[in-house]
Design an enzyme around this catalytic site. Structure first.
Site, PDB file in Angstrom:
ATOM      1  N   CYS A   1       0.825  -1.206   0.000  1.00  0.00           N
ATOM      2  CA  CYS A   1       0.000   0.000   0.000  1.00  0.00           C
ATOM      3  C   CYS A   1       0.860   1.257   0.000  1.00  0.00           C
ATOM      4  CB  CYS A   1      -0.936   0.001   1.212  1.00  0.00           C
ATOM      5  SG  CYS A   1      -1.849   1.542   1.426  1.00  0.00           S
TER       6      CYS A   1
ATOM      7  N   ALA B   1      11.447 -15.683   4.594  1.00  0.00           N
ATOM      8  CA  ALA B   1      11.094 -16.803   5.476  1.00  0.00           C
ATOM      9  C   ALA B   1      10.655 -17.998   4.635  1.00  0.00           C
ATOM     10  CB  ALA B   1       9.976 -16.399   6.429  1.00  0.00           C
TER      11      ALA B   1
ATOM     12  N   GLY C   1      -8.905  -3.835 -17.576  1.00  0.00           N
ATOM     13  CA  GLY C   1      -9.810  -2.759 -17.191  1.00  0.00           C
ATOM     14  C   GLY C   1     -10.242  -2.847 -15.747  1.00  0.00           C
TER      15      GLY C   1
ATOM     16  N   HIS D   1     -27.812  21.890   2.663  1.00  0.00           N
ATOM     17  CA  HIS D   1     -27.955  22.333   1.279  1.00  0.00           C
ATOM     18  C   HIS D   1     -27.124  23.598   1.048  1.00  0.00           C
ATOM     19  CE1 HIS D   1     -29.842  23.242  -2.574  1.00  0.00           C
ATOM     20  NE2 HIS D   1     -29.954  24.498  -2.163  1.00  0.00           N
TER      21      HIS D   1
END
Length: 455
Positions: free
Chosen positions: A36, A108, A170, A434
């Site tokens: 990551c 390992a 894709g 809003h």
């Protein structure tokens, strides 16, 4: 406990076990940091931000500014990426080298179910957790290896921008990197074997993203059969079958993004008696392998290639390994979430329509387009839609998909509702400010609430 692999899943397992009082060793050959941080989430999202800025600058005229000529400097983009990745990796390395752990920087391999070799040392433990991640998958396309290609691992370090790029695949990796290079000025052709990109998701998601990518200038060909590759150097050619015709495309570089496989090479899992099925380590709901004292988490299980799930699995396995006599914790896939950081972004949680049909789960669904949403129109980001799935009798939220601006952020409101077993009626009743993007979630919720009342 011995944790083999010090990436996100492995570190989560080690930390959890340490907090439970275990004496924990971590074995990792390096480079330390994990997929990551080094080659996945963080570097790709860093360069994608540069592409987002470039795309917005090209639209300056829409927002009342003089047109801007955008010229990319790929080397500078890579430098920024490297700086951030180094910072992230240094922090993870600091965690791994904490005196609370014993770190062995070597590969390992199992000698027996209770014994591993790590460099020149032989180590034994009461329990083991496998967290070795994944590597790019080899694909049997004639001539591909001879023609030469890059994987996502290598493409992230390319400093000289190619004038053309062929992308094979894709899925999320191919789409994110393909759009990045397209937005900085490379001519990109993406070849997808399935009828839609993101073929593991509902078809309306893939078709919406394909249309957006094509409008941005990418050539996206779906439903292709890859026949052979040839050439080399700066002229690589792929022949393929598309709509009954044999065609070809030539590019300066080629990205092989046809998937990854669990990284189990060299572990000698046969010596440990650990069952493997087509390269993946087989686990049960508690993340135990066929050996009760050996667990596996993250990409090595090939269940989900998503880092936050790998972390959850690591924590679960670390707990279960340290509490062998108590009731084990099991992984709950009800809230599995995925985000693809293309533009428009794609985010999904819970069940899809495909999954509901496959499992025989009854559902109601409703969607609403960003093209008819005020805040999206203000932002100039109107591609995509929101889709909700609900139980017909109760309105309980079963799953959701967001394709559009800030989908990766918007999905978290839906995760929260589903976490508490909430309903579409709850979404309707919750106040939404809003004007915000989040308001759009209430429109399909209102439609579904009405369907539930009529059911």
């Amino acid at each position: 406990m011995i944790v083999i692999g010090g990436g996100s899943a492995g570190y989560a397992a080690a930390r959890t076990a340490r907090d439970s009082g275990a004496d924990v060793a971590i074995v990792d050959p390096g480079p330390l940091g994990g997929l990551c941080i080094l080659r996945g989430c963080m570097p790709t999202k860093t360069i994608l931000r540069s592409a987002e800025v470039a795309a917005l600058m090209r639209r300056a005229g829409e927002f009342g500014f003089a047109p801007v000529e955008v010229r990319s400097r790929l080397g500078a983009i890579v430098d920024r990426k490297n700086t951030l990745v180094r910072e992230f990796a240094d922090y993870r390395i600091q965690q791994l080298r904490d005196p609370a752990f014993t770190l062995y920087e070597s590969a390992a391999r199992f000698i027996s179910p209770q014994l591993i070799q790590a460099g020149s040392r032989h180590l034994t433990a009461r329990s083991f957790i496998l967290a070795t991640g994944s590597i790019p998958r080899d694909v049997p396309i004639p001539g591909l290896r001879e023609a030469g290609y890059l994987t996502s691992d290598e493409l992230l370090d390319v400093r000289e921008q190619p004038d053309s790029l062929i992308v094979l695949g894709g899925g999320p990796v191919g789409l994110e990197l393909g759009q990045f290079f397209s937005r900085i000025g490379t001519r990109v052709t993406l070849l997808q074997r399935s009828l839609h990109v993101l073929s593991h998701l509902d078809d309306d998601i893939g078709s919406t993203l394909e249309q957006a990518l094509r409008e941005d200038g990418m050539e996206v060909l779906t439903g292709v059969s890859l026949l052979r590759a040839s050439g080399g150097g700066r002229a690589k050619t792929v022949e393929f079958l598309h709509q009954g015709e044999t065609k070809s495309v030539t590019g300066a570089e080629m990205l092989q993004a046809l998937g990854r496989r669990p990284n189990i090479d060299g572990l000698q899992l046969g010596a440990a008696g650990v069952k493997v099925d087509e390269d993946r380590v087989v686990v049960d709901g508690t993340l135990r392998t066929s050996q009760p004292h050996i667990f596996a988490v993250g990409d090595v299980t090939n269940l989900y290639d998503i880092v936050h799930i790998a972390i959850q699995q690591g924590e679960l396995a670390g707990f279960n390994a340290c509490h062998p006599h108590g009731p084990p914790k099991e992984f709950d896939d009800r809230l599995v979430t995925e985000v693809i950081f293309t533009d428009p972004q794609v985010a999904v949680v819970g069940l899809s329509e495909k999954a509901c049909r496959a499992r025989g789960v009854p559902y109601l669904t409703a969607s609403y387009p960003f093209a008819d949403h005020g805040k999206a129109m203000v932002l100039g980001s109107t591609r995509g839609f929101v889709k909700l799935l609900a139980a017909p009798e109760t309105g309980r939220l079963l799953g959701a998909a967001v394709v559009g601006p800030e989908a990766g952020e918007l999905i978290h409101e839906l995760i929260a509702v589903m976490y508490y077993h909430g309903t579409v009626q709850d979404l309707v009743r919750m106040p939404h400010y809003h004007p915000t993007l989040a308001e759009i979630l209430t429109y399909p919720a209102e439609s579904l609430a009405e369907q539930v009342r009529r059911a």
